[in-house]
Scaffold this motif. Structure first.
Motif, short mmCIF file in Angstrom:
data_model
loop_
_atom_site.label_atom_id
_atom_site.label_comp_id
_atom_site.label_asym_id
_atom_site.label_seq_id
_atom_site.Cartn_x
_atom_site.Cartn_y
_atom_site.Cartn_z
N PRO A 1 0.83 -1.22 0.00
CA PRO A 1 0.00 0.00 0.00
C PRO A 1 0.86 1.27 0.00
CG PRO A 1 -0.50 -1.47 1.85
CD PRO A 1 0.81 -1.88 1.30
N ALA A 2 0.30 2.32 -0.55
CA ALA A 2 0.88 3.65 -0.45
C ALA A 2 -0.14 4.59 0.16
CB ALA A 2 1.31 4.16 -1.82
N ILE A 3 0.29 5.30 1.19
CA ILE A 3 -0.56 6.32 1.81
C ILE A 3 -0.19 7.67 1.22
CG2 ILE A 3 -1.23 7.43 3.97
CD1 ILE A 3 -0.41 4.85 5.42
N LEU A 4 -1.17 8.35 0.67
CA LEU A 4 -0.94 9.64 0.01
C LEU A 4 -1.43 10.76 0.91
CD1 LEU A 4 -2.21 8.68 -3.57
CD2 LEU A 4 0.01 8.22 -2.52
N SER A 5 -0.51 11.62 1.33
CA SER A 5 -0.83 12.70 2.25
C SER A 5 -0.38 14.03 1.64
CB SER A 5 -0.12 12.48 3.59
OG SER A 5 -0.23 13.62 4.43
N ASN B 1 3.57 3.93 -10.65
CA ASN B 1 4.53 3.72 -11.73
C ASN B 1 5.96 3.55 -11.26
OD1 ASN B 1 2.39 4.04 -13.55
ND2 ASN B 1 2.71 6.25 -13.69
N SER B 2 6.35 4.24 -10.18
CA SER B 2 7.73 4.18 -9.71
C SER B 2 7.93 3.19 -8.57
CB SER B 2 8.20 5.58 -9.27
OG SER B 2 8.16 6.49 -10.34
N LEU B 3 6.99 3.14 -7.64
CA LEU B 3 7.11 2.22 -6.51
C LEU B 3 6.35 0.92 -6.72
CD1 LEU B 3 6.76 4.69 -3.46
CD2 LEU B 3 8.85 3.86 -4.58
N HIS B 4 5.48 0.91 -7.71
CA HIS B 4 4.68 -0.28 -8.05
C HIS B 4 3.79 -0.72 -6.88
CE1 HIS B 4 7.18 -0.42 -11.61
NE2 HIS B 4 8.27 -0.49 -10.85
N CYS B 5 3.20 0.26 -6.22
CA CYS B 5 2.28 -0.03 -5.12
C CYS B 5 0.98 -0.62 -5.67
CB CYS B 5 1.97 1.25 -4.34
SG CYS B 5 3.41 1.93 -3.49
N THR B 6 0.39 -1.49 -4.88
CA THR B 6 -0.82 -2.20 -5.33
C THR B 6 -2.11 -1.64 -4.74
OG1 THR B 6 -0.55 -3.83 -3.54
CG2 THR B 6 0.46 -4.34 -5.68
N LYS B 7 -2.01 -0.81 -3.70
CA LYS B 7 -3.16 -0.16 -3.10
C LYS B 7 -2.79 1.30 -2.81
CE LYS B 7 -6.28 -3.51 -2.53
NZ LYS B 7 -5.61 -4.52 -3.38
N LEU B 8 -3.71 2.22 -3.12
CA LEU B 8 -3.50 3.63 -2.85
C LEU B 8 -4.54 4.10 -1.84
CD1 LEU B 8 -2.92 4.99 -6.48
CD2 LEU B 8 -1.25 4.07 -4.87
N ILE B 9 -4.08 4.74 -0.77
CA ILE B 9 -4.97 5.19 0.30
C ILE B 9 -4.79 6.69 0.48
CG2 ILE B 9 -5.63 4.91 2.71
CD1 ILE B 9 -4.25 2.14 2.59
N LEU B 10 -5.87 7.43 0.27
CA LEU B 10 -5.84 8.88 0.46
C LEU B 10 -6.11 9.20 1.92
CD1 LEU B 10 -7.87 10.21 -2.61
CD2 LEU B 10 -5.40 10.07 -2.37
N ASP B 11 -5.15 9.82 2.59
CA ASP B 11 -5.37 10.29 3.95
C ASP B 11 -5.95 11.70 3.88
OD1 ASP B 11 -5.28 10.48 6.75
OD2 ASP B 11 -3.30 11.42 6.69
N ASP B 12 -7.10 11.91 4.51
CA ASP B 12 -7.82 13.18 4.45
C ASP B 12 -8.18 13.50 2.99
OD1 ASP B 12 -9.09 15.46 5.25
OD2 ASP B 12 -7.26 16.62 5.62
N GLY B 13 -8.85 12.56 2.34
CA GLY B 13 -9.13 12.72 0.91
C GLY B 13 -10.59 12.80 0.53
N PHE B 14 -11.48 13.01 1.49
CA PHE B 14 -12.90 13.00 1.15
C PHE B 14 -13.27 14.14 0.20
CE2 PHE B 14 -17.51 13.45 1.89
CZ PHE B 14 -17.90 12.13 1.77
N GLN B 15 -12.62 15.31 0.39
CA GLN B 15 -12.93 16.46 -0.48
C GLN B 15 -12.09 16.45 -1.76
OE1 GLN B 15 -12.63 16.99 3.03
NE2 GLN B 15 -14.85 17.00 3.09
#
Length: 299
Positions: free
Chosen positions: A30-34, A93-107
């Motif tokens: 997973p990758a957490i996007l903040s 594309n660069s880290l080849h993560c299989t899950k993306l999780i948006l932290d504070d991403g509802f808006q």
């Protein structure tokens, strides 16, 4: 995506960590996007706070929330960038993560998502139902329709109110609603990792949006006879408010800079400071812990 309708403090970051660790245990990467709010790193470009193996930036550089996520999600990447789209492309594309999780991403609606989790808390709920500046809502309550699931975070030591609010949300909005209880259980020394005695004097300070539960816990561990000093800060280096409680009938309020918080805490504390502890929210331990130094007193 994990987010909320109100202006922070609902507990979405720990929930983000639980989701990320859940997928990591199942074999995903997973990758957490903040956004990286509060960090010193320029966030126009993608910053790799952690690649899941190595933490590349400290709390001051990355921000306390991304650093906390990196520390508590050891097999997950943590990226910061003002553009979630750019961060998502880098993670894929660069880290080849299989899950993306948006932290504070509802808006943040520029990225499609498979699951939209709305987090609210049991105490302040949706404030007065008004959007900023009249209330605490970032957007109207009608936007609850975008949520796939709702998580009510229990902010008290009793979950009856949280369960009642979850039932109300299920009925009114026809959405699955669940209760999540986050109750602090121990106080420990971040240098030695040893538990702190129940009768030790403490000064509590925080930089979270809704610190009331943290301070209630400080009172619980302190007992009725122990004086507890509270500090509430917005961010490091910002002008902060100090509220010091020495007894039930005396409240002293002052302004100060958080960069001097340790020295001021020692000045304001009325008792013997030889064994004084500073009680902080775990999320700030990476930011503050590196600055703490052993000291000795004379005279």
């Amino acid at each position: 995506s994990v987010g909320n309708l109100t202006t922070g403090g609902t507990g979405k970051t720990p929930i983000t960590a639980e989701i990320a660790n859940y997928f990591a245990k199942k074999g995903d990467y997973p990758a957490i996007l903040s956004r990286g709010y509060g960090g010193q790193l320029p966030n126009k470009d993608v910053n790799v706070v952690s690649d899941g193996l190595t933490i590349h930036h400290n709390a001051l550089e990355a921000g306390d929330e991304p650093y906390w996520l990196a520390s508590h999600c050891p097999k997950c990447a943590v990226l910061t960038c003002s553009s979630r789209v750019k961060a998502a492309k880098f993670a894929k594309n660069s880290l080849h993560c299989t899950k993306l999780i948006l932290d504070d991403g509802f808006q943040h609606q520029k990225i499609g998502r498979d699951l939209n989790i709305l987090v609210t808390d049991s105490e302040k709920q949706f404030s007065n139902g008004c959007v900023l500046p009249l209330g605490a809502l970032r957007e109207p309550l009608s936007e609850i329709k975008r949520a796939d699931k709702i998580v009510v975070v229990n902010k008290s030591f009793n979950d009856k109110k949280a369960k009642s609010f979850a039932r109300y949300l299920r009925k009114k909005y026809n959405k699955p609603a669940f209760v999540c209880s986050m109750v602090p259980d121990i106080v420990y020394n971040i240098k030695t990792e040893k538990l702190i005695e129940d009768d030790a004097p403490v000064i509590a300070f925080s930089a979270i949006a809704q610190p009331e539960q943290f301070y209630k816990f400080a009172n619980r561990i302190g007992g009725a006879d122990r004086a507890v000093t509270y500090y509430s800060a917005v961010r490091p280096s910002a002008v902060c408010n100090i509220i010091e409680y020495r007894s039930k009938n005396e409240t002293v309020e002052r302004n100060f800079y958080e960069s001097r918080i340790l020295n001021l805490g020692l000045c304001f504390y009325p008792g013997d400071i030889a064994h004084l502890f500073f009680l902080i929210f775990q999320r700030h331990s990476g930011d503050v812990g590196d600055r703490i130094r052993e000291f000795s007193l004379r005279g």
